[in-house]
Structures are given as C-alpha cells and as structure tokens.
Write an enzyme that holds these catalytic residues in place. Structure first.
Site, short mmCIF file in Angstrom:
data_model
loop_
_atom_site.label_atom_id
_atom_site.label_comp_id
_atom_site.label_asym_id
_atom_site.label_seq_id
_atom_site.Cartn_x
_atom_site.Cartn_y
_atom_site.Cartn_z
NE ARG A 34 40.40 30.43 43.15
CZ ARG A 34 39.67 31.34 42.50
NH1 ARG A 34 40.24 32.26 41.76
NH2 ARG A 34 38.36 31.32 42.60
CD GLU A 63 46.53 37.43 44.17
OE1 GLU A 63 45.44 37.94 44.49
OE2 GLU A 63 46.67 36.79 43.13
CG HIS A 82 42.39 37.32 40.37
ND1 HIS A 82 42.23 36.66 39.19
CD2 HIS A 82 41.56 36.73 41.25
CE1 HIS A 82 41.33 35.70 39.35
NE2 HIS A 82 40.91 35.72 40.59
#
Length: 115
Positions: A34, A63, A82
């Site tokens: 994370r 993000e 990701h």
C-alpha cells in the site's frame, strides 16, 4: 526491504527517513503493498542523497500520480502500475474462483472463508 502488508493507522508512514537511514546504502526498497506505508518525500530524499541504492514502487500514496509528483524525478526509482489483477488470465481466474465460491455456497459447503 520489501513490503507486503496491509495498511493500518499504526503502520501508515512506517517507511520514513529514520527507517531508510538504517538501511544499507546498497539496499533497495520494494513496495508491493500500500502506498501510504511509505512517506513519499522521504523516499525521494533518500534516493537523491544516496541513503539507499534504489526503490521500486508498485503503489504510491496518491494515485493516479500527478505530473508534478517529485517521485517522477527521483533517481534509481522504478514505478509500476498497481494492476496485476488486470491481465486477461488474472480476470479469468478471478471470475472462475467467484463462480466456484458461489456454487459451493449454494451447495451449503462454502469455501475460501475468511473468519
């Protein structure tokens, strides 16, 4: 050092200037967990100062990344999206597992339980 943990209030920002300063200068940080586990400004500073050799981040604190984010100019830093779940093979597996879970539940024999 690699990170593969969940994000909690207790570990938010745990990778900071103090922790990075304890790493070997030849060390690399890899965050596949994370984004907020790492203080972005501290990793940028550590890379610019040579405190650590490099870093690879699959996640960042905010993000999507902003065009002016200092991470984009940090030396010896690899940023990856990701999105490992987004491949066709991963999505097929996800749907297959979901169907198996539903069928098992309907049969009264649930699988893959998290208690």
């Amino acid at each position: 050092m690699t990170l593969h943990c969940n994000l909690t209030p207790e570990n938010t920002g745990m990778v900071n200037a103090t922790l990075l300063g304890r790493m070997k200068k030849s060390g690399y940080l890899i965050n596949a967990a994370r984004g907020p586990l790492v203080k972005d400004a501290d990793i940028v500073a550590a890379l610019k100062q040579g405190t650590i050799a490099g870093a690879a981040l699959d996640v960042i604190s905010t993000e999507p990344i902003a065009a002016a984010d200092p991470l984009l100019g940090a030396p010896n830093l690899t940023l990856t999206p990701h999105i490992a779940w987004a491949t066709l093979a991963a999505r097929r597996r996800l749907l297959s597992l979901t169907a198996e879970n539903l069928a098992a539940f309907q049969a009264g024999k649930p699988i893959n339980l998290v208690n």
